[in-house]
Design a protein around this motif. Structure first.
Motif, mmCIF file in Angstrom:
data_model
loop_
_atom_site.group_PDB
_atom_site.id
_atom_site.type_symbol
_atom_site.label_atom_id
_atom_site.label_comp_id
_atom_site.label_asym_id
_atom_site.label_seq_id
_atom_site.Cartn_x
_atom_site.Cartn_y
_atom_site.Cartn_z
ATOM 1 N N ASP A 85 87.969 -46.171 129.789
ATOM 2 C CA ASP A 85 86.974 -45.226 130.293
ATOM 3 C C ASP A 85 85.705 -45.976 130.721
ATOM 4 N N LYS A 86 85.044 -45.433 131.717
ATOM 5 C CA LYS A 86 83.913 -46.132 132.327
ATOM 6 C C LYS A 86 82.689 -46.178 131.433
ATOM 7 N N ALA A 87 82.488 -45.195 130.576
ATOM 8 C CA ALA A 87 81.346 -45.255 129.664
ATOM 9 C C ALA A 87 81.477 -46.464 128.731
ATOM 10 N N HIS A 112 84.639 -36.768 138.125
ATOM 11 C CA HIS A 112 85.127 -36.864 136.744
ATOM 12 C C HIS A 112 84.456 -38.030 136.013
ATOM 13 N N GLU A 113 84.426 -39.198 136.647
ATOM 14 C CA GLU A 113 83.809 -40.374 136.014
ATOM 15 C C GLU A 113 82.304 -40.179 135.843
ATOM 16 N N ALA A 115 80.759 -37.344 135.440
ATOM 17 C CA ALA A 115 80.578 -36.387 134.346
ATOM 18 C C ALA A 115 80.813 -37.045 132.997
ATOM 19 N N LEU A 116 81.821 -37.896 132.907
ATOM 20 C CA LEU A 116 82.098 -38.603 131.659
ATOM 21 C C LEU A 116 80.919 -39.476 131.249
ATOM 22 N N VAL A 117 80.397 -40.234 132.179
ATOM 23 C CA VAL A 117 79.257 -41.106 131.890
ATOM 24 C C VAL A 117 78.035 -40.263 131.525
ATOM 25 N N ARG A 119 78.032 -37.411 130.084
ATOM 26 C CA ARG A 119 78.259 -36.859 128.752
ATOM 27 C C ARG A 119 78.128 -37.937 127.667
ATOM 28 N N GLU A 120 78.707 -39.107 127.917
ATOM 29 C CA GLU A 120 78.737 -40.176 126.918
ATOM 30 C C GLU A 120 77.429 -40.961 126.836
#
Length: 128
Positions: A85-87, A112-113, A115-117, A119-120
């Motif tokens: 995962d990118k985070a 998606h990426e 949003a993940l970053v 969030r994390e």
């Protein structure tokens, strides 16, 4: 920086090195112009790193063999090119480069990426 659809058009793992969009003329010209701006930042002292979900060999083949590449391997200070995962990969990059997460600018085409970053690493990364 992400690679597919950021540094070049298309997905190198699917399209192959000859199938990506990266040329002086449309549709690859916007990617070359973006790369030129990244190189301009490099010459102003900005650290350039790659964070890409990809096969590393495919990415480095584009850097070494594609005639349209403006960014060269020696412009890249660090990279995390894998399927993690990118985070997590951004954390690794910041640690390796000995910089704070708040010094990173994350450039990716995937909502998606992004949003993940977000969030994390909600307050640490500038997202583009």
């Amino acid at each position: 920086l992400d690679c597919d659809n950021v540094l070049w058009g298309g997905v190198v793992g699917e399209d192959g090195i000859s199938g990506i969009q990266l040329a002086a003329e449309h549709p690859g010209s916007s990617y070359r112009e973006f790369q030129q701006e990244v190189v301009n930042l490099y010459h102003r002292g900005v650290i350039i790193a790659l964070c890409s979900k990809n096969n590393a060999d495919d990415v480095w083949e584009v850097f070494r063999e594609h005639p349209g590449m403006v960014i060269q391997e020696d412009h890249i200070a660090a990279s995390e090119i894998n399927w993690d995962d990118k985070a997590s990969n951004l954390r690794k990059l910041a640690d390796r480069l000995n910089i704070g997460l708040d010094s990173l600018v994350f450039v990716d085409d995937s909502e998606h990426e992004i949003a993940l970053v977000a969030r994390e690493l909600p307050e640490d990364i500038r997202r583009r």
